[in-house]
Write a protein that holds these residues in place. Structure first.
Motif, short mmCIF file in Angstrom:
data_model
loop_
_atom_site.label_atom_id
_atom_site.label_comp_id
_atom_site.label_asym_id
_atom_site.label_seq_id
_atom_site.Cartn_x
_atom_site.Cartn_y
_atom_site.Cartn_z
N THR A 112 0.90 -1.05 -0.07
CA THR A 112 -0.07 -0.14 0.04
C THR A 112 0.71 1.23 -0.03
N GLU A 113 2.02 1.18 0.18
CA GLU A 113 2.97 2.32 0.11
C GLU A 113 4.02 2.44 -1.12
N SER A 141 5.62 2.80 -4.83
CA SER A 141 5.21 4.12 -5.80
C SER A 141 5.55 3.55 -7.00
N ASN A 156 -1.89 4.41 -4.97
CA ASN A 156 -1.30 4.77 -3.65
C ASN A 156 -1.01 6.12 -3.15
N ALA A 157 -1.05 7.04 -4.27
CA ALA A 157 -0.95 8.42 -4.11
C ALA A 157 -2.20 8.91 -3.23
N SER A 158 -1.74 10.03 -2.27
CA SER A 158 -2.45 10.96 -1.35
C SER A 158 -3.16 11.86 -2.31
N PRO A 159 -4.44 12.05 -2.28
CA PRO A 159 -5.22 13.32 -2.88
C PRO A 159 -4.59 14.53 -2.04
N TRP A 184 -12.01 18.48 1.32
CA TRP A 184 -13.11 17.87 1.08
C TRP A 184 -14.13 18.34 0.34
N LYS A 220 -12.88 14.26 -1.21
CA LYS A 220 -11.45 14.01 -2.13
C LYS A 220 -11.49 13.64 -3.48
N GLU A 231 -10.35 11.13 -5.88
CA GLU A 231 -9.54 9.93 -6.10
C GLU A 231 -9.18 9.61 -7.54
N ILE A 274 -10.90 2.22 -3.24
CA ILE A 274 -11.03 1.97 -1.72
C ILE A 274 -11.95 1.20 -1.24
#
Length: 242
Positions: free
Chosen positions: A127-128, A130, A139-142, A146, A148, A150, A156
């Motif tokens: 999950t981490e 790249s 796995n990128a963070s948005p 709010w 979000k 995706e 998810i």
């Protein structure tokens, strides 16, 4: 010549299920193939046919599945709860219930095989990651704020549920070990199917493979080429991490 093995493929009318059936039909090994679609009536009909016409089952391929993440964004489903429950019910609960229903017939086989179709996105230990690009995307963070965004392929719910399916596989492997049933969760790879709801061509642009590659991989499992990896989540080239 020995009687052909009897193989049931759920969700076999389209996508990966269709390619699995096609790959088995192209094999020099003869099979009796049964297709079941993703609804209760089709499942009942498949069970009736197996019981009355064949009396046993050699291979159960739990391929039927669905992703509903995008349907929340498009307002086709009214709530996160509805979408998550539907994702779990389709991919895990339905699979477990069908497997339970067919188990008496599978145990009559001299070489029973049980396959659960999982996802390459389901590994907790990845999950981490790249790399490669597919992992960088999912796995990128948005950005902050709010709601979000995706991106093109929200996963998810689907991803969480397929991790649950991996656990389900381990429990069936535990339950059936003394019965000699070979069990796997098969991770077929990033394929250009209709599952994500964004179109095969768009998926190919993102690096997805021809679904026929997944069908050939599953055929290899059916034909014994991954018997050394029973009880595991398997990719075409490796055992997938948990």
């Amino acid at each position: 010549m020995a009687n052909p093995q009897i193989v049931l493929v759920t969700g076999g009318n389209t996508g990966l299920g269709y390619e699995i059936l096609k790959a088995l039909l192209q094999s020099p090994t003869p099979y009796t193939l049964i297709l079941s679609a993703r609804n209760p009536t089709a499942a009942t009909e498949a069970l009736t046919e197996l019981t009355q016409a064949h009396g046993k089952l050699d291979v159960l391929i739990n391929n039927a599945g669905a992703s509903f993440d995008r349907q929340v964004e498009s307002n086709n489903l009214t709530s996160e709860r509805e979408a998550f429950n539907k994702t779990w019910d389709t991919n895990v609960t339905g699979t477990h219930v069908l497997t339970t229903s067919l188990m008496p017939l599978l145990l009559l086989s001299l070489n029973p095989r049980l396959l659960f179709m999982t996802s390459g996105t389901s590994a907790l230990s990845e999950t981490e990651k790249s790399e490669p690009e597919a992992f960088a995307r999912i796995n990128a963070s948005p950005a902050a704020g709010w709601p979000k965004d995706e991106g093109v392929n929200p996963v998810i719910m689907y991803r969480s549920v397929k991790t649950g399916l991996n656990m389900l596989m381990t429990q069936w492997w535990r339950r059936l070990r003394a019965d000699g049933v070979k069990v796997w969760a098969v991770s077929p790879g990033f394929l250009a199917t209709g599952l994500a709801g964004i179109g095969a061509e768009r998926l190919k642009q993102m690096g997805a493979l021809d679904p026929a590659e997944g069908g050939k991989f599953v055929r290899d499992v059916v034909e014994g080429k991954r018997d050394g990896d029973v009880g595991k989540v398997i990719r075409a080239s490796m055992v997938q991490p948990w």
